[in-house]
Design a protein around this motif. Structure first.
Motif, PDB file in Angstrom:
ATOM      1  N   THR A  47      65.778 -95.534   2.182  1.00 24.77           N
ATOM      2  CA  THR A  47      65.148 -94.291   2.643  1.00 24.77           C
ATOM      3  C   THR A  47      66.101 -93.543   3.559  1.00 24.77           C
ATOM      4  OG1 THR A  47      63.127 -95.574   2.717  1.00 24.77           O
ATOM      5  CG2 THR A  47      63.018 -93.349   3.587  1.00 24.77           C
ATOM      6  N   LEU A  48      66.704 -94.295   4.482  1.00 23.47           N
ATOM      7  CA  LEU A  48      67.583 -93.649   5.460  1.00 23.47           C
ATOM      8  C   LEU A  48      68.816 -93.062   4.787  1.00 23.47           C
ATOM      9  CD1 LEU A  48      67.700 -95.782   8.713  1.00 23.47           C
ATOM     10  CD2 LEU A  48      67.085 -93.369   8.434  1.00 23.47           C
ATOM     11  N   TYR A  49      69.419 -93.892   3.914  1.00 24.29           N
ATOM     12  CA  TYR A  49      70.684 -93.456   3.328  1.00 24.29           C
ATOM     13  C   TYR A  49      70.473 -92.295   2.370  1.00 24.29           C
ATOM     14  CZ  TYR A  49      75.160 -93.387   1.061  1.00 24.29           C
ATOM     15  OH  TYR A  49      76.351 -92.966   0.551  1.00 24.29           O
ATOM     16  N   ILE A  50      69.597 -92.522   1.371  1.00 23.49           N
ATOM     17  CA  ILE A  50      69.405 -91.477   0.362  1.00 23.49           C
ATOM     18  C   ILE A  50      68.704 -90.271   0.972  1.00 23.49           C
ATOM     19  CG2 ILE A  50      68.381 -90.954  -1.876  1.00 23.49           C
ATOM     20  CD1 ILE A  50      68.607 -94.076  -2.303  1.00 23.49           C
ATOM     21  N   GLY A  51      67.718 -90.552   1.793  1.00 23.96           N
ATOM     22  CA  GLY A  51      66.999 -89.460   2.473  1.00 23.96           C
ATOM     23  C   GLY A  51      67.957 -88.647   3.342  1.00 23.96           C
TER      24      GLY A  51
END
Ligand SMILES: Nc1ncnc2c1ncn2[C@@H]1O[C@H](COP(=O)(O)OP(=O)(O)OP(=O)(O)O)[C@@H](O)[C@H]1O
Ligand SMILES: [Mg+2]
Length: 570
Positions: free
Chosen positions: A248-252
């Motif tokens: 979530t953090l990376y792609i988001g």
């Protein structure tokens, strides 16, 4: 159940709809923080968002409460019904059923198995519904933000469900083993406590302690294995959740940098993922719950579908007069194949008395069992008042027989209740109980106890002597003034003097009642008008005391032997 479905839906609806306020709040903070002069209005707006979130959470919580109140309550009610149904059915089953199945198994099915079925009906169904609704609401919200992000974030979750299924399965298998070991321990303790008199008399304490230690050790080792799996379980889930959060953090983050989504979206997603993790994890657990419940229900059904072989063909009430006829009755015990009776025929006229004497294992108690229809003869027939015993409703038959069995069973209850066992509570009278106790010659013993008739006789009557127990059993048999009375060797533990007294009393009671007196002692039967001598399941002699002595056969031999013994002891 239906209300429960509705409530789960509503609860999840509110739960999921609280989440967008996180996005709104964060995005609002971002915009507000870039302004140079924040006004009190900005803070006010934050407060409003907070109130919304709180409101949604409260509503979601309320409906969650309602869900549990409906679905879990329903499962408890079904559990209650099921338990009663099984117990009712157990009561209908024959003695031979109880001989085939051990007590532990019977108890397990009514407690363990029922509770596994309940776990399915309650928690399992609730979690399935919960996961379905949550999934629907969450995913629809997530895809509106970004489909690609949704797919990445959800990717580890199926892996989570599958691995949890395997782990749950392992845990279940281990806990079944744990249960088995536990029941071994229970059986050993139960046997050693109920047989404590023998155990102590033979000085076998050390042996039992060692045995117990061995079983406990097995139990401990298996539980250790279980603990290991369980301890790996939780960290593993946390790890998978970590991956989801990472995605979530990376792609988001990448998408947010490209301005395709907002910061608030990232926060929102984190919450969605968190919300989904446990319900999806629970799917694996639920699957194994369902499997267990299915296995348990099969075991329960096996007993519920066992039909009693002995049952009433009619349900009418029949008053029994008391004539008993055995016509060429033969009987073999189904489990042992022992031929207990061979071609036995006799008649007891209504209001008359018959005594049966014979060596141990000659089939005396079997005759009593057949009259009570605890078993059915293989061939020949038993007639009561000229009617085949199978045609008489079971409850009518048994309620009009007073049966003092050879092995006395007393319940952990007061003497009063043990004597009045055969009578419904509202029909018990103090006088009748006292009268029965007097007739059985146990009254004087009872009033010597501190609590008299209210004395609690321990499990299986451990506080009473053998002869006292037998006399309580006699009182129990005569109190309801049945038309047919059967006394199976129930004077064997009392001295001949007491025996004579009881027989004298019984004679008065037995006027106009049909009675069967079983014994292997001459003194018990010698005054009876008709005596049958049984040997290896066959009637070998018949007559009264005098006639039988003159025959110089089995009866005469028994007489000589017992006379000799009496002289020796005198
Ligand atoms: N429930 C049972 N299942 C299988 N076999 C049984 C059962 N009860 C008795 N038997 C067998 O049937 C035969 C007759 O037993 P029964 O109890 O009728 O003898 P009995 O004359 O009452 O003996 P006792 O004087 O010792 O009480 C015996 O060989 C016994 O082993
Ligand atoms: Mg017997």
């Amino acid at each position: 159940m239906l209300l429960g479905v509705l409530f789960v839906g509503i609860s999840n609806y509110f739960g999921v709809n609280a989440v967008p306020y996180i996005r709104l709040t964060i995005d609002y903070i971002k915009t507000a923080s870039t302004q140079n002069h924040p006004t009190s209005d900005s803070y006010h707006q934050l407060f409003i968002y907070g109130i919304y979130m709180l409101g949604y959470a409260a509503l979601s919580g309320f409906f969650l409460f309602m869900t549990r109140q409906t679905i879990i309550v329903m499962s408890r009610m079904i559990e209650y019904d099921l338990k009663n149904e099984i117990y009712d059915h157990y009561q209908k089953l024959d003695i031979s059923f109880y001989k085939r199945n051990n007590t532990g198994d019977l108890m397990n099915r009514i407690s363990e198995d029922v509770s596994k079925v309940r776990m399915y009906l309650g928690p399992a169904i609730m979690y399935i519904l919960n996961t379905s609704f949550l999934f629907y609401f969450t995913i629809t919200k997530m895809v509106t933000v970004d489909i690609k992000l949704t797919l990445f974030v959800l990717a580890p979750l199926p892996l989570l469900a599958i691995s949890i299924y395997f782990v749950s399965d392992m845990i279940n298998k281990k806990s079944t083993k744990v249960q088995e070991k536990l029941s071994e321990i229970t059986t050993l303790s139960q046997e050693s406590f109920s047989g404590i008199r023998v155990l102590k008399a033979y000085g076998r304490e050390k042996h039992f302690i060692k045995e117990f230690e061995g079983l406990s050790n097995n139990y401990k080792n298996i539980t250790m294995g279980l603990v290991k799996i369980e301890s790996l379980f939780q960290p593993f889930i946390v790890l998978l959740i970590g991956f989801s959060t990472l995605f979530t953090l990376y792609i988001g983050g990448t998408l947010a940098i490209k301005h395709q989504i907002t910061y608030g979206n990232i926060a929102e997603f984190m919450v969605y993922v968190n919300k989904l993790t446990w319900p999806i994890a629970s799917l694996g657990w639920v699957t194994s719950l369902i499997q267990r419940a299915a296995a348990s229900q099969t075991r329960i059904n096996e007993f519920l579908h066992t039909e009693p072989e002995i049952k009433s063909t009619t349900s009418s009430i029949k008053i029994i007069e008391g004539e008993i006829i055995f016509k060429n009755v033969s009987f073999t015990y189904p489990d042992t194949g022992i031929k207990a009776l061979k071609n036995v025929s006799f008649v007891i006229q209504k209001g008359h008395s018959l005594a049966i004497i014979g060596r141990t294992g000659s089939g005396k108690s079997t005759i009593a069992n057949l009259i009570c229809r605890l078993y059915e003869p293989d061939s020949g027939e038993i007639l009561i008042d000229g009617e085949n015993i199978n045609e008489i409703p079971l409850s009518s038959l048994r309620s009009q027989i007073g049966y003092a069995p050879q092995d006395v069973i007393l319940f952990s209850d007061t003497i009063t209740n043990n004597i009045a066992f055969s009578i419904d509570e509202d029909q018990q009278s103090k006088e009748a109980i006292i009268q029965a106790a007097q007739d059985a010659d146990i009254y004087s013993n009872i009033i010597e106890f501190k609590n008299q008739f209210e004395t609690i006789v321990g499990e299986r009557g451990i506080t009473l002597s053998g002869g006292q127990k037998q006399r309580i059993a006699i009182a129990r048999a005569i109190i309801k003034k049945p038309q047919i009375m059967i006394f199976d060797d129930c004077l064997s533990a009392v001295d001949t003097q007491t025996e004579e007294m009881i027989l004298g009393n019984l004679k008065k009671i037995m006027i106009s009642k049909t009675s069967l007196i079983i014994s292997h002692r001459i003194s018990t039967v010698k005054n009876a008008g008709n005596i049958i001598v049984l040997e290896k399941g066959e009637i070998v002699e018949y007559g009264n005391h005098q006639q039988l002595l003159e025959k110089q056969g089995t009866y005469f031999e028994l007489y000589k032997m017992q006379l000799l013994e009496e002289e020796k002891s005198a």
